[in-house]
Design a protein around this motif. Sequence first.
Motif, PDB file in Angstrom:
ATOM      1  N   VAL A 198       0.855  -1.232   0.196  1.00  0.00           N
ATOM      2  CA  VAL A 198       0.041   0.071  -0.057  1.00  0.00           C
ATOM      3  C   VAL A 198       0.935   1.247  -0.264  1.00  0.00           C
ATOM      4  O   VAL A 198       1.689   1.232   0.763  1.00  0.00           O
ATOM      5  CB  VAL A 198      -0.979  -0.023   1.432  1.00  0.00           C
ATOM      6  N   LYS A 199       0.351   2.363  -0.694  1.00  0.00           N
ATOM      7  CA  LYS A 199       1.061   3.630  -0.806  1.00  0.00           C
ATOM      8  C   LYS A 199       0.328   4.479   0.098  1.00  0.00           C
ATOM      9  O   LYS A 199      -0.947   4.536   0.201  1.00  0.00           O
ATOM     10  CB  LYS A 199       1.083   3.954  -2.335  1.00  0.00           C
ATOM     11  N   THR A 200       1.088   5.348   0.896  1.00  0.00           N
ATOM     12  CA  THR A 200       0.448   6.207   1.846  1.00  0.00           C
ATOM     13  C   THR A 200       0.927   7.537   1.803  1.00  0.00           C
ATOM     14  O   THR A 200       2.009   7.820   1.132  1.00  0.00           O
ATOM     15  CB  THR A 200       1.020   5.942   3.346  1.00  0.00           C
ATOM     16  N   LYS A 201      -0.106   8.567   1.844  1.00  0.00           N
ATOM     17  CA  LYS A 201       0.224   9.963   1.521  1.00  0.00           C
ATOM     18  C   LYS A 201      -0.558  10.656   2.605  1.00  0.00           C
ATOM     19  O   LYS A 201      -1.792  10.447   2.771  1.00  0.00           O
ATOM     20  CB  LYS A 201      -0.246  10.086   0.080  1.00  0.00           C
ATOM     21  N   ALA A 202       0.097  11.718   3.021  1.00  0.00           N
ATOM     22  CA  ALA A 202      -0.430  12.842   4.184  1.00  0.00           C
ATOM     23  C   ALA A 202       0.121  14.135   3.624  1.00  0.00           C
ATOM     24  O   ALA A 202       0.969  14.305   3.278  1.00  0.00           O
ATOM     25  CB  ALA A 202       0.321  12.436   5.413  1.00  0.00           C
ATOM     26  N   VAL A 203      -1.092  15.035   3.203  1.00  0.00           N
ATOM     27  CA  VAL A 203      -0.677  16.325   3.015  1.00  0.00           C
ATOM     28  C   VAL A 203      -1.623  17.187   3.400  1.00  0.00           C
ATOM     29  O   VAL A 203      -2.924  17.101   3.707  1.00  0.00           O
ATOM     30  CB  VAL A 203      -1.283  16.330   1.331  1.00  0.00           C
ATOM     31  N   VAL A 204      -0.876  18.198   4.151  1.00  0.00           N
ATOM     32  CA  VAL A 204      -1.532  19.220   4.722  1.00  0.00           C
ATOM     33  C   VAL A 204      -1.397  20.612   4.162  1.00  0.00           C
ATOM     34  O   VAL A 204      -0.217  20.884   3.597  1.00  0.00           O
ATOM     35  CB  VAL A 204      -0.728  19.418   6.396  1.00  0.00           C
ATOM     36  N   THR A 205      -2.271  21.379   3.977  1.00  0.00           N
ATOM     37  CA  THR A 205      -2.396  22.597   3.410  1.00  0.00           C
ATOM     38  C   THR A 205      -2.620  23.831   4.391  1.00  0.00           C
ATOM     39  O   THR A 205      -3.469  23.890   5.196  1.00  0.00           O
ATOM     40  CB  THR A 205      -3.469  22.655   2.110  1.00  0.00           C
ATOM     41  N   ARG A 206      -1.882  24.978   3.977  1.00  0.00           N
ATOM     42  CA  ARG A 206      -2.276  26.127   4.867  1.00  0.00           C
ATOM     43  C   ARG A 206      -2.409  27.200   4.016  1.00  0.00           C
ATOM     44  O   ARG A 206      -2.408  27.111   2.799  1.00  0.00           O
ATOM     45  CB  ARG A 206      -0.935  26.432   5.821  1.00  0.00           C
ATOM     46  N   GLU A 207      -2.957  28.335   4.616  1.00  0.00           N
ATOM     47  CA  GLU A 207      -3.366  29.595   4.016  1.00  0.00           C
ATOM     48  C   GLU A 207      -2.234  29.987   2.598  1.00  0.00           C
ATOM     49  O   GLU A 207      -1.419  29.823   3.354  1.00  0.00           O
ATOM     50  CB  GLU A 207      -3.724  30.563   5.033  1.00  0.00           C
ATOM     51  N   GLY A 208      -2.877  30.387   1.828  1.00  0.00           N
ATOM     52  CA  GLY A 208      -1.893  30.598   0.553  1.00  0.00           C
ATOM     53  C   GLY A 208      -1.623  29.285  -0.167  1.00  0.00           C
ATOM     54  O   GLY A 208      -1.190  29.571  -1.287  1.00  0.00           O
ATOM     55  N   GLY A 209      -2.305  28.477   0.061  1.00  0.00           N
ATOM     56  CA  GLY A 209      -2.001  27.088  -0.766  1.00  0.00           C
ATOM     57  C   GLY A 209      -0.613  26.382  -0.333  1.00  0.00           C
ATOM     58  O   GLY A 209      -0.321  25.552  -1.402  1.00  0.00           O
ATOM     59  N   VAL A 210       0.077  26.857   0.686  1.00  0.00           N
ATOM     60  CA  VAL A 210       1.365  26.080   0.651  1.00  0.00           C
ATOM     61  C   VAL A 210       0.913  24.542   1.105  1.00  0.00           C
ATOM     62  O   VAL A 210       0.084  24.435   2.197  1.00  0.00           O
ATOM     63  CB  VAL A 210       2.217  26.572   1.724  1.00  0.00           C
ATOM     64  N   LYS A 211       1.658  23.568   0.667  1.00  0.00           N
ATOM     65  CA  LYS A 211       1.624  22.298   1.140  1.00  0.00           C
ATOM     66  C   LYS A 211       2.695  21.770   1.489  1.00  0.00           C
ATOM     67  O   LYS A 211       3.735  21.945   1.035  1.00  0.00           O
ATOM     68  CB  LYS A 211       0.768  21.452  -0.246  1.00  0.00           C
ATOM     69  N   LEU A 212       2.490  20.721   2.528  1.00  0.00           N
ATOM     70  CA  LEU A 212       3.579  19.783   2.970  1.00  0.00           C
ATOM     71  C   LEU A 212       3.115  18.449   2.760  1.00  0.00           C
ATOM     72  O   LEU A 212       1.986  18.022   3.256  1.00  0.00           O
ATOM     73  CB  LEU A 212       3.761  20.164   4.603  1.00  0.00           C
ATOM     74  N   ALA A 213       3.711  17.748   2.282  1.00  0.00           N
ATOM     75  CA  ALA A 213       3.443  16.039   2.060  1.00  0.00           C
ATOM     76  C   ALA A 213       4.077  15.416   2.547  1.00  0.00           C
ATOM     77  O   ALA A 213       5.549  15.425   2.083  1.00  0.00           O
ATOM     78  CB  ALA A 213       3.021  16.154   0.564  1.00  0.00           C
ATOM     79  N   ALA A 214       4.027  13.945   2.837  1.00  0.00           N
ATOM     80  CA  ALA A 214       4.785  12.792   2.965  1.00  0.00           C
ATOM     81  C   ALA A 214       4.259  11.747   2.265  1.00  0.00           C
ATOM     82  O   ALA A 214       3.029  11.347   2.341  1.00  0.00           O
ATOM     83  CB  ALA A 214       4.930  12.666   4.572  1.00  0.00           C
ATOM     84  N   GLU A 215       4.970  10.842   1.468  1.00  0.00           N
ATOM     85  CA  GLU A 215       4.801   9.774   0.831  1.00  0.00           C
ATOM     86  C   GLU A 215       5.458   8.682   1.306  1.00  0.00           C
ATOM     87  O   GLU A 215       6.722   8.761   1.077  1.00  0.00           O
ATOM     88  CB  GLU A 215       4.374  10.140  -0.601  1.00  0.00           C
ATOM     89  N   PHE A 216       4.805   7.504   1.500  1.00  0.00           N
ATOM     90  CA  PHE A 216       5.752   6.346   1.680  1.00  0.00           C
ATOM     91  C   PHE A 216       4.746   5.077   1.474  1.00  0.00           C
ATOM     92  O   PHE A 216       3.568   5.216   1.154  1.00  0.00           O
ATOM     93  CB  PHE A 216       6.362   6.206   3.032  1.00  0.00           C
ATOM     94  N   SER A 217       5.466   3.777   1.614  1.00  0.00           N
ATOM     95  CA  SER A 217       4.888   2.498   1.615  1.00  0.00           C
ATOM     96  C   SER A 217       4.868   1.805   2.824  1.00  0.00           C
ATOM     97  O   SER A 217       5.479   2.060   3.760  1.00  0.00           O
ATOM     98  CB  SER A 217       5.364   1.723   0.407  1.00  0.00           C
ATOM     99  N   ASN A 218       4.160   0.712   2.751  1.00  0.00           N
ATOM    100  CA  ASN A 218       3.987  -0.146   3.926  1.00  0.00           C
ATOM    101  C   ASN A 218       5.542  -0.763   4.244  1.00  0.00           C
ATOM    102  O   ASN A 218       5.561  -1.339   5.248  1.00  0.00           O
ATOM    103  CB  ASN A 218       2.703  -1.110   4.042  1.00  0.00           C
ATOM    104  N   HIS A 219       6.175  -0.752   3.326  1.00  0.00           N
ATOM    105  CA  HIS A 219       7.653  -1.138   3.149  1.00  0.00           C
ATOM    106  C   HIS A 219       8.726  -0.339   3.806  1.00  0.00           C
ATOM    107  O   HIS A 219       9.876  -0.899   3.853  1.00  0.00           O
ATOM    108  CB  HIS A 219       8.144  -1.810   1.960  1.00  0.00           C
TER     109      HIS A 219
END
Length: 170
Positions: free
Chosen positions: A86-107
């Motif tokens: 499985v692929k996992t992704k977490a994306v948090v967005t703040r005012e102004g559209g700035v994004k912080l993302a983390a992507e990884f797999s169960n491995h």
Amino acid sequence: MSKITHIKLDNFTSFAGLDQAFSQGVNVIIGANGTGKTHLLKVLYAACAVTVGEDKDKGFALKLRSVFNPHEGRMGRLARRQSTSVKTKAVVTREGGVKLAAEFSNHTNKPEDVKVTGEASWKKEELASAYIRSRKCWPTRQASWPRQPSGKLPLKKSMWTSSSVPSSPS
């Protein structure tokens, strides 16, 4: 100081998928036990923490690992459990559209192996967070709240005033 406006989680812990915008004011998170309320707050906290204080030098992936403390420190343990890879992704967005993302797999084992995007622009502006431990506050305050003649607590918050709700002891 800007505010977080949106979170998107795919196959992250208990979330198969979450795509949630936040209101401008106070946001209340309600759900049954084991539905991911605390996990949602932990992701938001980690995103805020890497912009201020002693955690500013930490990366988002490392902060996620320290907040969630997965078994043996393996990042892949934060992936939603399934019978396949499985692929996992977490994306948090703040005012102004700035994004912080983390992507990884169960491995994925180490935080260094997590693909983090947007971290440099995310850290340009501080995001403060506060954690209020309600379990600690409730028993102390509950005994002093005004009670109905039946001995039950009032059901309407409007019945409480600043003078009838004592501050928590230090």
